[in-house]
Design a protein around this motif. Structure first.
Motif, PDB file in Angstrom:
ATOM      1  N   GLN A  74     -24.008  -1.302  50.300  1.00 11.83           N
ATOM      2  CA  GLN A  74     -24.644  -2.596  50.073  1.00 11.83           C
ATOM      3  C   GLN A  74     -24.719  -3.408  51.382  1.00 11.83           C
ATOM      4  OE1 GLN A  74     -22.413  -5.607  48.171  1.00 11.83           O
ATOM      5  NE2 GLN A  74     -24.194  -6.901  48.396  1.00 11.83           N
ATOM      6  N   LYS A  75     -23.648  -3.320  52.170  1.00 14.67           N
ATOM      7  CA  LYS A  75     -23.610  -4.071  53.434  1.00 14.67           C
ATOM      8  C   LYS A  75     -24.603  -3.511  54.440  1.00 14.67           C
ATOM      9  CE  LYS A  75     -19.206  -6.348  53.629  1.00 14.67           C
ATOM     10  NZ  LYS A  75     -18.030  -6.626  54.431  1.00 14.67           N
TER      11      LYS A  75
ATOM     12  N   ALA B 249     -28.059  -4.691  53.425  1.00 17.37           N
ATOM     13  CA  ALA B 249     -28.255  -6.091  53.823  1.00 17.37           C
ATOM     14  C   ALA B 249     -28.551  -6.172  55.321  1.00 17.37           C
ATOM     15  CB  ALA B 249     -27.032  -6.913  53.460  1.00 17.37           C
TER      16      ALA B 249
ATOM     17  N   ARG C 158     -35.901 -25.883  52.740  1.00  9.45           N
ATOM     18  CA  ARG C 158     -35.628 -25.824  54.180  1.00  9.45           C
ATOM     19  C   ARG C 158     -36.935 -26.038  54.944  1.00  9.45           C
ATOM     20  NH1 ARG C 158     -30.519 -23.312  55.174  1.00  9.45           N
ATOM     21  NH2 ARG C 158     -31.042 -22.903  57.331  1.00  9.45           N
TER      22      ARG C 158
ATOM     23  N   ILE D  64     -28.991 -16.892  60.953  1.00  8.40           N
ATOM     24  CA  ILE D  64     -27.655 -17.292  60.459  1.00  8.40           C
ATOM     25  C   ILE D  64     -26.988 -16.061  59.853  1.00  8.40           C
ATOM     26  CG2 ILE D  64     -26.403 -18.664  58.728  1.00  8.40           C
ATOM     27  CD1 ILE D  64     -28.483 -20.870  59.072  1.00  8.40           C
ATOM     28  N   PHE D  65     -27.753 -15.325  59.019  1.00  5.79           N
ATOM     29  CA  PHE D  65     -27.194 -14.129  58.384  1.00  5.79           C
ATOM     30  C   PHE D  65     -26.805 -13.077  59.434  1.00  5.79           C
ATOM     31  CE2 PHE D  65     -29.909 -15.336  54.515  1.00  5.79           C
ATOM     32  CZ  PHE D  65     -28.866 -16.040  53.958  1.00  5.79           C
TER      33      PHE D  65
ATOM     34  N   ILE E 159     -22.620  -8.453  58.564  1.00 10.23           N
ATOM     35  CA  ILE E 159     -21.398  -9.222  58.760  1.00 10.23           C
ATOM     36  C   ILE E 159     -21.204 -10.219  57.612  1.00 10.23           C
ATOM     37  CG2 ILE E 159     -21.318  -9.082  61.267  1.00 10.23           C
ATOM     38  CD1 ILE E 159     -22.665 -11.994  61.114  1.00 10.23           C
ATOM     39  N   ASP E 160     -19.941 -10.541  57.344  1.00  4.48           N
ATOM     40  CA  ASP E 160     -19.638 -11.600  56.381  1.00  4.48           C
ATOM     41  C   ASP E 160     -19.717 -12.920  57.122  1.00  4.48           C
ATOM     42  OD1 ASP E 160     -19.023 -10.563  53.783  1.00  4.48           O
ATOM     43  OD2 ASP E 160     -17.393  -9.455  54.757  1.00  4.48           O
ATOM     44  N   LEU E 161     -20.440 -13.869  56.557  1.00  2.00           N
ATOM     45  CA  LEU E 161     -20.556 -15.157  57.226  1.00  2.00           C
ATOM     46  C   LEU E 161     -19.253 -15.934  57.087  1.00  2.00           C
ATOM     47  CD1 LEU E 161     -24.071 -16.572  56.344  1.00  2.00           C
ATOM     48  CD2 LEU E 161     -23.270 -15.647  58.488  1.00  2.00           C
TER      49      LEU E 161
ATOM     50  N   GLU F 150     -19.854 -21.718  57.357  1.00  2.96           N
ATOM     51  CA  GLU F 150     -21.311 -21.576  57.311  1.00  2.96           C
ATOM     52  C   GLU F 150     -21.798 -21.679  55.861  1.00  2.96           C
ATOM     53  OE1 GLU F 150     -24.095 -22.029  59.416  1.00  2.96           O
ATOM     54  OE2 GLU F 150     -22.989 -20.679  60.731  1.00  2.96           O
TER      55      GLU F 150
ATOM     56  N   ARG G 130     -21.612 -25.237  54.807  1.00  2.00           N
ATOM     57  CA  ARG G 130     -22.679 -26.031  55.408  1.00  2.00           C
ATOM     58  C   ARG G 130     -23.996 -25.813  54.658  1.00  2.00           C
ATOM     59  NH1 ARG G 130     -23.722 -26.209  61.778  1.00  2.00           N
ATOM     60  NH2 ARG G 130     -24.555 -24.154  61.421  1.00  2.00           N
ATOM     61  N   ILE G 131     -24.311 -24.537  54.375  1.00  3.81           N
ATOM     62  CA  ILE G 131     -25.567 -24.244  53.678  1.00  3.81           C
ATOM     63  C   ILE G 131     -25.552 -24.833  52.273  1.00  3.81           C
ATOM     64  CG2 ILE G 131     -27.041 -22.396  52.774  1.00  3.81           C
ATOM     65  CD1 ILE G 131     -26.293 -20.717  55.155  1.00  3.81           C
TER      66      ILE G 131
ATOM     67  N   GLN H 281     -26.019 -28.600  52.466  1.00  2.00           N
ATOM     68  CA  GLN H 281     -27.402 -28.852  52.868  1.00  2.00           C
ATOM     69  C   GLN H 281     -28.324 -28.727  51.652  1.00  2.00           C
ATOM     70  OE1 GLN H 281     -28.714 -25.994  55.742  1.00  2.00           O
ATOM     71  NE2 GLN H 281     -28.997 -27.559  57.298  1.00  2.00           N
TER      72      GLN H 281
ATOM     73  N   ALA I 193     -28.979 -11.641  53.203  1.00  2.48           N
ATOM     74  CA  ALA I 193     -27.783 -12.216  52.566  1.00  2.48           C
ATOM     75  C   ALA I 193     -27.067 -11.146  51.739  1.00  2.48           C
ATOM     76  CB  ALA I 193     -28.175 -13.382  51.675  1.00  2.48           C
ATOM     77  N   LEU I 194     -25.757 -11.145  51.799  1.00  2.13           N
ATOM     78  CA  LEU I 194     -24.965 -10.232  50.967  1.00  2.13           C
ATOM     79  C   LEU I 194     -24.824 -10.839  49.574  1.00  2.13           C
ATOM     80  CD1 LEU I 194     -22.120  -9.381  53.501  1.00  2.13           C
ATOM     81  CD2 LEU I 194     -23.746  -7.755  52.542  1.00  2.13           C
TER      82      LEU I 194
ATOM     83  N   GLY J 172     -22.241 -11.166  47.790  1.00  4.08           N
ATOM     84  CA  GLY J 172     -21.078 -12.052  47.755  1.00  4.08           C
ATOM     85  C   GLY J 172     -21.385 -13.423  48.334  1.00  4.08           C
ATOM     86  N   PHE J 173     -22.222 -13.440  49.361  1.00  5.09           N
ATOM     87  CA  PHE J 173     -22.573 -14.717  49.991  1.00  5.09           C
ATOM     88  C   PHE J 173     -23.362 -15.588  49.019  1.00  5.09           C
ATOM     89  CE2 PHE J 173     -25.787 -17.260  52.148  1.00  5.09           C
ATOM     90  CZ  PHE J 173     -24.981 -18.089  52.908  1.00  5.09           C
TER      91      PHE J 173
END
Lengths: 244, 225
Positions: A78-79, A82, A102, A113-114, B11-13, B17, B20-21, B24, B122-123, B125-126
């Motif tokens: 999954q990662k 992504a 946005r 950001i991601f 990556i996991d944010l 972050e 913040r999102i 927002q 986006a993951l 989980g995120f």
């Protein structure tokens, strides 16, 4: 030897509609070379958008395999999927799919950001990309404050945020008038030529034929034929003539 | 086909972050957030007012004071009557259903946004964490306002029923008198109201958010509300 970036093997996709099963893709085999501009053509319901989703890892095939850069997509975690969507592919949709809360700038920075890019770097890059698509003066406008063509430009800038090697465009001109559509096509073609980005576009817009290297005709979930550029130019002329 | 660089892992944010999102997002859709939060506020206000009103009734009756308005039957009963229990249960159900509905709608109308975010990398989980944070904040602030409004309502009703005596015997803190039912006290009720509001909001949003995050992006983006 050609450098193949996308390869599909017997890709089948079925949708369950109540008690019926709809076979949207019925065994698709195609190979796409790096740096190519490919158009997936076909009438509505032919399966071109479904194929687009399979290539972009936006949906999973029921059967068959999709390879991107030699990697079997069904074996990715999954990662990894992504990360693939984030870094390798830029998506452009018919209905733009901008996040309406946005600003143009906020939409372009989101994939960065991601990707974990620092705030300073992503702001600079977003400004550069929005400048490039001609929206330098409307950076902080919300999508609702922009015209259809401008929204699609934001979507293109967003698709380019993480320097993808593939641009997937699903009917990018369908909601636009002829002139704006032409501008969007020219912009995508420029990226293809100048940056060597592979462009895969699902479309039934005849203007797209003009700039494509090859056209894959999809009908009833199957590849009907694959035409190269020379044939395209002849046929475009014929189609244009017929329309006049 | 030649193999290019292998596909790395996303990556996991960092938590900041996500925070913040989510803030927002709450700020930008302020109007919509207020409506969702109002749903939570109303549910908790109703529950807390019924509950506090009941506590005030018990406290005043324990102290020997009687309502100046209540009927004979009501004042004759010490402790929680069946009617009170019924009222509290009903208000709890109204609160649960109202909050779950508010959150469910608020998330379902954002399926397309969830699909788009997944397209951009986006993951799952995120996405879930984002909605958890948003709903947790909405739940807590909505419930806190609701609990305060509910308490105020109960106090006004108590003033009407018992006059200024209310303030001498106000059940602010928990008490367990030997010959009467245990009282939680208004502070505990407010706290419970806040926690309940927050938990319900988080559960109400995290389930549909989790479901949307698990969907392939193409399917999430197709979803029409």
């Amino acid at each position: 030897m050609a450098d193949i970036v996308v390869k599909t093997e017997d890709v089948v996709k079925e949708y369950r509609m109540g008690s019926n099963i709809l076979r949207a893709l019925d065994g698709i085999n195609i190979e796409i070379n790096r740096g190519e501009y490919i158009s997936l053509m076909g009438p509505s319901g032919s399966g071109k958008s479904t194929l687009f989703n399979m290539i972009g890892a936006l949906d999973r095939p029921t059967e068959g395999r999709v390879y991107i850069d030699g990697q079997n997509m069904s074996q990715l975690s999954q990662k990894q999927i992504a990360a693939f969507r984030c870094h390798r592919v830029g998506y452009i949709f018919q209905s733009y799919n901008l996040l309406h809360v946005r600003s143009a700038h906020g939409n372009v920075t989101l994939p960065m950001i991601f990707a974990g890019i620092s705030e300073k770097q992503r702001n600079e890059k977003a400004e550069k990309l929005l400048d490039m698509v001609g929206l330098g003066d409307r950076m902080y406008h919300l999508p609702d404050e922009l015209s259809g063509g401008q929204r699609q430009r934001v979507a293109i800038a967003r698709a380019l945020a993480n320097d993808p090697s593939i641009i997937l465009a699903d009917e990018p001109t369908a909601n636009l008038d002829t002139i704006t559509g032409r501008e969007i096509i020219d912009l995508i073609k420029r990226l293809n030529l100048e940056q060597g980005v592979t462009v895969i576009s699902a479309t039934h817009d005849l203007k797209m034929l003009d700039v494509s290297d090859r056209i894959v005709d999809i009908r009833d979930g199957l590849v009907e034929r694959i035409r190269n550029r020379d044939e395209i130019e002849i046929e475009v002329g014929e189609v244009g003539g017929e329309g006049e | 086909m030649q193999q290019r660089t292998p596909i790395e892992e996303q990556i996991d944010l960092p938590f900041v972050e996500s925070l913040r999102i989510s803030f927002q997002s709450l700020k930008i859709r302020f109007g919509r957030s207020i409506i969702t939060t109002a749903g939570i506020t109303l549910g908790i206000a109703f529950l807390v007012s019924v509950w506090t009103n009941n506590e005030i009734g018990i406290a005043l009756q324990e102290s020997g004071r009687q309502s100046t308005i209540n009927t004979f039957e009501e004042t004759a009963e010490a402790g929680i009557s069946t009617k009170d229990i019924w009222l509290i249960i009903m208000s709890l159900i109204v609160c649960v259903v109202g909050i779950a509905n508010s959150m469910l709608m608020a998330v379902t109308e954002r399926f397309r946004e969830i699909g788009t975010m997944k397209c951009l990398g986006a993951l799952d989980g995120f996405v879930v964490r984002l909605f958890l944070l948003e709903s947790g904040f909405q739940g807590f602030s909505g419930a806190l306002i609701g609990a305060l409004i509910g308490t105020l309502g109960a106090v006004l009703l108590g003033l009407k029923d018992y006059g200024l005596d209310l303030f001498f015997y106000f059940p602010l803190l928990p008490a367990s008198p030997e010959d009467g039912p245990m009282q939680l006290g208004v502070i505990v009720i407010i706290l419970l109201g806040c926690i309940l509001g927050m938990i319900l909001a988080v559960i109400g949003s995290s389930f549909p958010a989790w479901r949307a995050a698990k969907l392939p992006p193409a399917e999430a983006m197709r979803t029409e509300v």
